[in-house]
Design an enzyme around this catalytic site. Sequence first.
Site, PDB file in Angstrom:
ATOM      1  N   ASP A 108      43.029   7.753  24.227  1.00  0.00           N
ATOM      2  CA  ASP A 108      42.353   6.711  24.991  1.00  0.00           C
ATOM      3  C   ASP A 108      41.890   5.662  23.991  1.00  0.00           C
ATOM      4  O   ASP A 108      42.606   5.334  23.068  1.00  0.00           O
ATOM      5  CB  ASP A 108      41.185   7.305  25.793  1.00  0.00           C
ATOM      6  CG  ASP A 108      40.844   6.487  27.030  1.00  0.00           C
ATOM      7  OD1 ASP A 108      40.648   5.268  26.897  1.00  0.00           O
ATOM      8  OD2 ASP A 108      40.765   7.050  28.135  1.00  0.00           O
ATOM      9  N   ASP A 109      40.681   5.124  24.166  1.00  0.00           N
ATOM     10  CA  ASP A 109      40.190   4.137  23.209  1.00  0.00           C
ATOM     11  C   ASP A 109      39.938   4.795  21.857  1.00  0.00           C
ATOM     12  O   ASP A 109      39.304   5.848  21.773  1.00  0.00           O
ATOM     13  CB  ASP A 109      38.877   3.511  23.710  1.00  0.00           C
ATOM     14  CG  ASP A 109      39.073   2.708  24.977  1.00  0.00           C
ATOM     15  OD1 ASP A 109      40.041   1.939  25.047  1.00  0.00           O
ATOM     16  OD2 ASP A 109      38.257   2.858  25.896  1.00  0.00           O
TER      17      ASP A 109
END
Length: 268
Positions: free
Chosen positions: A44-45
């Site tokens: 993800d981030d």
Amino acid sequence: MGRTHDILSGHSNQTHPKSPNTDGLNPDSCSQVRIEDCYVVSGDDCMAIKSGWDEYGIAVDMPSEHIVMRRLTRVSPTNAAITLGSEMSGGIQDVRAEDITAIGTESAVQIKTAVGRGTYVRDVYARRMRLNGMKRVFWMTGDYKSHPDDDYDKTDVPVVENISYQDVVATGVWKEAARMQGIQSAPFKGICMANVTAEMIKERKVSWNCANVEGVSAGVTPAPCTPLQGTHAGSCPFPTDTLTIDQITVQQCSYSVASATTSMAGTE
């Protein structure tokens, strides 16, 4: 992360890039944070700065601020190298990122917010970024509708302002240079871009997707959308003051452990 004086150096996150919702680092409601020399692989981030979600973040009122990132390498095929939000209701300000490498990320820098979040994201500075294999280089949205419940204030509009990007080179961009969509009643203002190149894999009829944003640019290729074509002197601001966290020195120490053979010999 603690409230003040956080230092992270030499971190390696080995999360599989296809594992969902696995952020690399999440400074949340922090002040005076320094993150340096990190290699992060994430599903993800790679970095997501937060400060609370909707009415809960507003009630706690603890911003993330005075955050510096240097010499970072990021890999994430599903999200960004650096994200601000979407949980940002305590406010995010004074974020400084420089010498960032991103490989195969969905975007380099993204700002996510929505009506109901309230407060602000402001004074964000990024420079000297080298990017490869991006879906898009920059993404801002004021329509990130994820909410924890239905009790948020639907009139609480966030402010996004003073966002600077300088000396950015992106190769292998395969969808668009940028997607910047602010809020109609509160456009994202003070966006500055200088010496930014997004090398598209294929020529696009529209490479910038913009709405409700205002800013200036110089030396940007391909040419940005009309709302960002205000002119300036050719450089964007980056703070020159020294943060308190930069005055803290990380020291190294060494130690030795006696071998098991030596320890046992000493007991005979």
